[in-house]
Design an enzyme around this catalytic site. Structure first.
Site, PDB file in Angstrom:
ATOM      1  N   ARG A 160       0.851  -1.405   0.081  1.00 38.61           N
ATOM      2  CA  ARG A 160       0.162  -0.075   0.150  1.00 38.61           C
ATOM      3  C   ARG A 160       1.094   1.231   0.063  1.00 38.61           C
ATOM      4  O   ARG A 160       0.385   2.104  -0.350  1.00 38.61           O
ATOM      5  CB  ARG A 160      -1.143  -0.078   1.185  1.00 38.61           C
ATOM      6  CG  ARG A 160      -0.214   0.286   2.453  1.00 38.61           C
ATOM      7  CD  ARG A 160      -1.312  -0.155   3.776  1.00 38.61           C
ATOM      8  NE  ARG A 160      -2.154   0.711   3.843  1.00 38.61           N
ATOM      9  CZ  ARG A 160      -2.438   1.906   4.380  1.00 38.61           C
ATOM     10  NH1 ARG A 160      -1.164   2.458   5.333  1.00 38.61           N
ATOM     11  NH2 ARG A 160      -3.529   2.854   4.644  1.00 38.61           N
ATOM     12  N   ASP A 168      12.029   6.325   6.033  1.00 36.23           N
ATOM     13  CA  ASP A 168      12.492   4.736   5.484  1.00 36.23           C
ATOM     14  C   ASP A 168      13.810   4.926   4.499  1.00 36.23           C
ATOM     15  O   ASP A 168      14.331   4.213   4.308  1.00 36.23           O
ATOM     16  CB  ASP A 168      11.227   4.279   4.536  1.00 36.23           C
ATOM     17  CG  ASP A 168      10.059   4.180   5.084  1.00 36.23           C
ATOM     18  OD1 ASP A 168       9.841   4.924   6.249  1.00 36.23           O
ATOM     19  OD2 ASP A 168       9.329   3.362   4.871  1.00 36.23           O
ATOM     20  N   ASN A 204       6.483  13.798   5.075  1.00 35.21           N
ATOM     21  CA  ASN A 204       6.285  12.474   5.462  1.00 35.21           C
ATOM     22  C   ASN A 204       6.611  11.453   4.111  1.00 35.21           C
ATOM     23  O   ASN A 204       7.238  10.346   4.324  1.00 35.21           O
ATOM     24  CB  ASN A 204       5.142  12.384   5.955  1.00 35.21           C
ATOM     25  CG  ASN A 204       4.525  11.005   6.724  1.00 35.21           C
ATOM     26  OD1 ASN A 204       3.903  11.072   7.588  1.00 35.21           O
ATOM     27  ND2 ASN A 204       4.736  10.054   6.013  1.00 35.21           N
ATOM     28  N   ARG A 213       3.398  17.714   7.375  1.00 38.18           N
ATOM     29  CA  ARG A 213       4.265  17.110   8.202  1.00 38.18           C
ATOM     30  C   ARG A 213       5.414  16.434   7.632  1.00 38.18           C
ATOM     31  O   ARG A 213       5.423  16.121   6.505  1.00 38.18           O
ATOM     32  CB  ARG A 213       3.580  16.144   9.088  1.00 38.18           C
ATOM     33  CG  ARG A 213       3.013  14.945   8.443  1.00 38.18           C
ATOM     34  CD  ARG A 213       2.306  13.829   9.300  1.00 38.18           C
ATOM     35  NE  ARG A 213       1.771  12.534   8.530  1.00 38.18           N
ATOM     36  CZ  ARG A 213       0.716  12.377   7.943  1.00 38.18           C
ATOM     37  NH1 ARG A 213      -0.157  13.499   8.174  1.00 38.18           N
ATOM     38  NH2 ARG A 213       0.501  11.408   7.461  1.00 38.18           N
ATOM     39  N   GLN A 215       8.826  13.707   8.886  1.00 36.60           N
ATOM     40  CA  GLN A 215       9.058  12.446   9.402  1.00 36.60           C
ATOM     41  C   GLN A 215      10.404  12.391  10.202  1.00 36.60           C
ATOM     42  O   GLN A 215      11.096  13.389  10.078  1.00 36.60           O
ATOM     43  CB  GLN A 215       9.086  11.125   8.391  1.00 36.60           C
ATOM     44  CG  GLN A 215       7.829  10.548   8.699  1.00 36.60           C
ATOM     45  CD  GLN A 215       8.013   9.150   7.765  1.00 36.60           C
ATOM     46  OE1 GLN A 215       8.857   8.993   7.064  1.00 36.60           O
ATOM     47  NE2 GLN A 215       7.100   8.215   8.174  1.00 36.60           N
ATOM     48  N   GLU A 282      -5.217  10.038   4.000  1.00 41.07           N
ATOM     49  CA  GLU A 282      -4.940   8.879   3.875  1.00 41.07           C
ATOM     50  C   GLU A 282      -5.726   7.768   4.931  1.00 41.07           C
ATOM     51  O   GLU A 282      -5.992   6.544   4.794  1.00 41.07           O
ATOM     52  CB  GLU A 282      -3.738   8.436   3.709  1.00 41.07           C
ATOM     53  CG  GLU A 282      -2.904   8.266   5.183  1.00 41.07           C
ATOM     54  CD  GLU A 282      -2.605   9.625   6.084  1.00 41.07           C
ATOM     55  OE1 GLU A 282      -2.877  10.744   5.580  1.00 41.07           O
ATOM     56  OE2 GLU A 282      -1.805   9.665   6.763  1.00 41.07           O
ATOM     57  N   ASP A 316       3.586   5.522  14.338  1.00 42.12           N
ATOM     58  CA  ASP A 316       2.149   5.815  14.280  1.00 42.12           C
ATOM     59  C   ASP A 316       1.489   4.552  14.319  1.00 42.12           C
ATOM     60  O   ASP A 316       1.481   3.566  13.200  1.00 42.12           O
ATOM     61  CB  ASP A 316       1.611   6.521  13.277  1.00 42.12           C
ATOM     62  CG  ASP A 316       2.391   5.984  11.739  1.00 42.12           C
ATOM     63  OD1 ASP A 316       3.619   6.097  11.921  1.00 42.12           O
ATOM     64  OD2 ASP A 316       1.736   6.470  10.997  1.00 42.12           O
ATOM     65  N   GLU A 517       6.762  -6.034   6.986  1.00 44.35           N
ATOM     66  CA  GLU A 517       7.040  -4.657   7.571  1.00 44.35           C
ATOM     67  C   GLU A 517       7.483  -4.637   9.146  1.00 44.35           C
ATOM     68  O   GLU A 517       8.030  -4.009   9.563  1.00 44.35           O
ATOM     69  CB  GLU A 517       5.861  -3.922   7.214  1.00 44.35           C
ATOM     70  CG  GLU A 517       5.980  -2.485   7.643  1.00 44.35           C
ATOM     71  CD  GLU A 517       4.661  -1.550   8.103  1.00 44.35           C
ATOM     72  OE1 GLU A 517       3.793  -2.425   8.696  1.00 44.35           O
ATOM     73  OE2 GLU A 517       4.550  -0.304   7.968  1.00 44.35           O
ATOM     74  N   GLU A 532      -3.483   0.152  11.917  1.00 44.50           N
ATOM     75  CA  GLU A 532      -4.585   0.204  11.309  1.00 44.50           C
ATOM     76  C   GLU A 532      -4.501  -0.172   9.846  1.00 44.50           C
ATOM     77  O   GLU A 532      -5.538   0.050   8.862  1.00 44.50           O
ATOM     78  CB  GLU A 532      -4.873   1.939  11.192  1.00 44.50           C
ATOM     79  CG  GLU A 532      -3.916   2.754  10.726  1.00 44.50           C
ATOM     80  CD  GLU A 532      -4.093   4.321  10.592  1.00 44.50           C
ATOM     81  OE1 GLU A 532      -4.674   4.573  11.765  1.00 44.50           O
ATOM     82  OE2 GLU A 532      -3.625   4.739   9.502  1.00 44.50           O
TER      83      GLU A 532
HETATM   84  O1  LIG Z   1       6.642   2.587   5.622  1.00 47.89           O
HETATM   85  C1  LIG Z   1       6.102   3.722   5.493  1.00 47.89           C
HETATM   86  C2  LIG Z   1       5.689   4.344   6.874  1.00 47.89           C
HETATM   87  O2  LIG Z   1       4.613   3.444   7.237  1.00 47.89           O
HETATM   88  C3  LIG Z   1       4.076   3.751   8.707  1.00 47.89           C
HETATM   89  O3  LIG Z   1       3.209   4.933   8.266  1.00 47.89           O
HETATM   90  C4  LIG Z   1       2.746   5.406   7.466  1.00 47.89           C
HETATM   91  O4  LIG Z   1       1.216   4.981   7.171  1.00 47.89           O
HETATM   92  C5  LIG Z   1       0.045   5.923   8.007  1.00 47.89           C
HETATM   93  C6  LIG Z   1      -1.008   5.164   7.610  1.00 47.89           C
HETATM   94  O5  LIG Z   1      -1.316   5.090   6.272  1.00 47.89           O
HETATM   95  C7  LIG Z   1       0.487   7.179   7.766  1.00 47.89           C
HETATM   96  O6  LIG Z   1      -0.560   7.953   8.425  1.00 47.89           O
HETATM   97  C8  LIG Z   1       2.089   7.684   7.965  1.00 47.89           C
HETATM   98  O7  LIG Z   1       1.865   9.127   7.783  1.00 47.89           O
HETATM   99  C9  LIG Z   1       2.542   7.008   7.354  1.00 47.89           C
HETATM  100  O8  LIG Z   1       3.880   7.405   7.408  1.00 47.89           O
HETATM  101  C10 LIG Z   1       4.795   3.638   9.609  1.00 47.89           C
HETATM  102  O9  LIG Z   1       4.220   4.092  10.904  1.00 47.89           O
HETATM  103  C11 LIG Z   1       6.006   4.612   9.368  1.00 47.89           C
HETATM  104  O10 LIG Z   1       6.805   4.831  10.279  1.00 47.89           O
HETATM  105  C12 LIG Z   1       6.388   4.259   7.947  1.00 47.89           C
HETATM  106  O11 LIG Z   1       7.631   5.459   7.715  1.00 47.89           O
END
Ligand SMILES: OC[C@H]1O[C@H](O[C@H]2O[C@H](CO)[C@@H](O)[C@H](O)[C@H]2O)[C@H](O)[C@@H](O)[C@@H]1O
Length: 564
Positions: A160, A168, A204, A213, A215, A282, A316, A517, A532
């Protein structure tokens, strides 16, 4: 858990939402109402791209036949999606990385076990599966896409996650360096710098709905590692202005917090703070549902900012940010000064000082060495607890503002998280052998080191950044930091963790044919869950950590790769 302050979280900037995102969120809600919650992924709908103008699409949507309660039939809904949208991910095109070769010269020289070497080459070949280029269609009609244009190829996490992610990318780059793919690694940095040029910070992820935002800030670490590996001074020089701009972002008014410490000194540290007070597009349907428990709009806006700020943390979601670990509405991320964020900014300061030195800018170098020393002292004074041998997140208490807060020991969060050990990754801490030996003993007795890996926390909350999940970046930072002290015992502990982590990845890969993951730290070869979304595979930064560990520790012929 200490009580957080609401006073420095309620107001703050909010970036503009594009009309396309507003419409796609309505589409997302309609999809949920029409198709039901089973296997529903809200992100899919905000990743679709338009086939024609938004106004044409909107009026076709308004014209869909509705039942008296406003719902649309499955057939009409699916037909509408087919007619008016390109599939999610179709605006990224597959591209073979220019520097990929199936077995690079000098690849993982210390991996001699044939089985492990064959697998490492398979993991290396996954770069081809994850490599994409933003389609020219996005450049031609950016208003049709939530995907943002980027000039160079990208590595996506997978499943996804169809776009490049900020933190990452650091571990993707570590893997690319092990794979000798220097051009691809530099291209990823070039893309992230272009986001700083346009938005003032690295997003992000490279989507229009992530502009609110950032990261965990690891761009300087990417530049540092690429420079030290390639010696490309021109690359270091070109990256420097963006790093300075990023440093400003993380020390801006919304991110910086001043603490009056126990010695009477003022210390400045940083926190996560998203420029958003609405549902995350998202995950809009999920956030609306979570906020439905709250009574008034102001409380909802506050929660939405906390949800987005937690996404900015990369963790998250986790009990780390919650007053009540079973209630997501009690998220209080903007009222917490996180250990790992400040470790990353400290590294940014050290990296900028180093890069300025090699590019001949002494003034900048001296300035950032001083900034790093000041942050180190602040981290020692606000986070460090000698009695636990850990750095603890600090919660701002009720009634204070972000401009001035007086330190109190009771505001340190004494719960155990892997992030409490992230400062081990930073040179200013890991160069102190006595300190590392103390922290190592505390890590050993913390309960985080489980049968197969380091757990994220000790609380099984059902959130993905909690027990029993193990995440690759956390294993990597602790494993890489420990041996830098020069202590033999620390190296042996690090190697033991790395070997176990490689085994989990190997066994799960052999069982399922994919890299995952997150992993279950209690059961070797089982992937993790919670949170989620359905656990994805791919998986960019995980592959990077496996390759980086194999590069550092190798794998001898007689070492067993199975769990037993
Ligand atoms: O590997 C990508 C990222 O996946 C997670 O977070 C992401 O998904 C969330 C829900 O769709 C979104 O709200 C968040 O902003 C995204 O970064 C994971 O928790 C991240 O650490 C990771 O970078």
């Amino acid at each position: 858990t200490p009580t957080p302050s609401p006073t420095c979280s309620n107001s703050g900037p909010v970036v503009r939402k594009t009309p396309l995102i507003t419409f796609l969120e309505i589409l997302q809600q309609t999809a949920l109402n029409t198709l039901g919650p089973k296997n529903f992924d809200p992100k899919l709908y905000v990743d679709l791209s338009l086939k024609s103008n938004l106004s044409i699409t909107q009026s076709a949507f308004d014209d869909l036949p509705r039942t008296p309660n406003g719902s649309v039939s499955v057939t009409d809904f699916n037909g509408f999606i087919q007619s008016y949208f390109n599939g999610a991910g179709e605006d990224l095109v597959y591209t073979e990385p220019v520097d990929f070769v199936s077995e690079p010269e000098g690849f993982l020289p210390e991996v001699v076990n044939r089985e492990v070497r064959a697998w490492a080459l398979e993991v290396h070949s996954l770069w081809k599966n994850l490599s994409r280029k933003v389609s020219d269609r996005v450049l031609d009609r950016p208003e049709f896409h939530t995907l943002l244009p980027l000039a160079k190829p990208v590595m996506i996490p997978g499943s996804r996650f169809r776009e490049v992610y900020y933190w990452d990318s650091y571990w993707v780059i570590r893997g690319l360096l092990a794979s000798k793919m220097y051009e691809t690694a530099k291209g990823i940095v070039t893309n992230l710098i272009s986001l700083i040029d346009e938005f003032g910070h690295v997003l992000n992820g490279a989507r229009a709905y992530y502009t609110n935002r950032s990261q965990p800030p690891l761009l300087s670490a990417m530049v540092y590692d690429i420079y030290t590996r390639t010696g490309d001074i021109d690359f270091a020089r070109k990256s420097s202005p963006a790093l300075l701009k990023e440093h400003k972002f993380w020390n801006s008014e919304i991110h910086s917090v001043r603490i009056h410490d126990a010695e009477g000194c003022n210390r400045t540290l940083s926190r996560y703070y998203a420029m958003w007070n609405k549902p995350r597009p998202e995950s809009s349907t999920i956030d609306i549902e979570t906020a439905s428990k709250l009574m008034n709009d102001s409380a909802k806006q506050h929660l939405y900012r906390e949800l987005a700020s937690t996404a900015e943390s990369g963790w998250d979601f986790s009990t780390r940010w919650m007053r009540n670990g079973s209630d997501l509405t009690t998220l209080a991320t903007t009222s917490i000064i996180p250990v790992d964020l400040n470790a990353f900014i400290l590294k940014m300061e050290l990296d900028i000082a180093f890069l300025a030195n090699v590019t001949g800018d002494c003034t900048i170098s001296v300035h950032f060495q001083e900034a790093a020393q000041a942050r180190k002292q602040a981290m020692n004074s606000v986070f460090w607890t000698a009695e636990m041998g850990q750095w603890l997140d600090y919660w701002l208490s009720n009634g204070t503002t972000c401009r001035g807060h007086t330190w109190e020991a009771s505001n340190q969060n004494r719960n155990i998280f892997a992030s409490n050990f992230v400062p081990l990754w930073i040179e200013l801490f890991n160069s102190d052998c006595t300190l590392v030996e103390q922290v190592m003993q505390d890590l050993r007795s913390s309960g985080l080191i489980r049968a197969v890996a380091i757990a994220t926390s000790l609380t099984n909350s059902g959130q993905q950044w909690d027990f029993p999940n193990g995440w690759a970046p956390l294993q990597h930072m602790i494993v890489e930091g420990l041996p830098r002290s020069g202590s033999k015992e620390a190296r042996s502990m690090a190697e033991d963790i790395a070997v176990r982590w490689i085994r989990i990845n190997y066994v799960a890969y052999k069982k399922s044919g994919a890299m995952h993951e997150k992993y279950d730290v209690e059961n070797c070869g089982e992937f993790g869950g919670g949170g989620e979304y359905i656990p994805p595979t791919g998986f960019g930064w995980w592959n990077g950590v496996v390759l980086a560990f194999l590069e550092e520790f190798g794998w001898p012929q007689d070492l067993n790769i199975d769990c037993n």
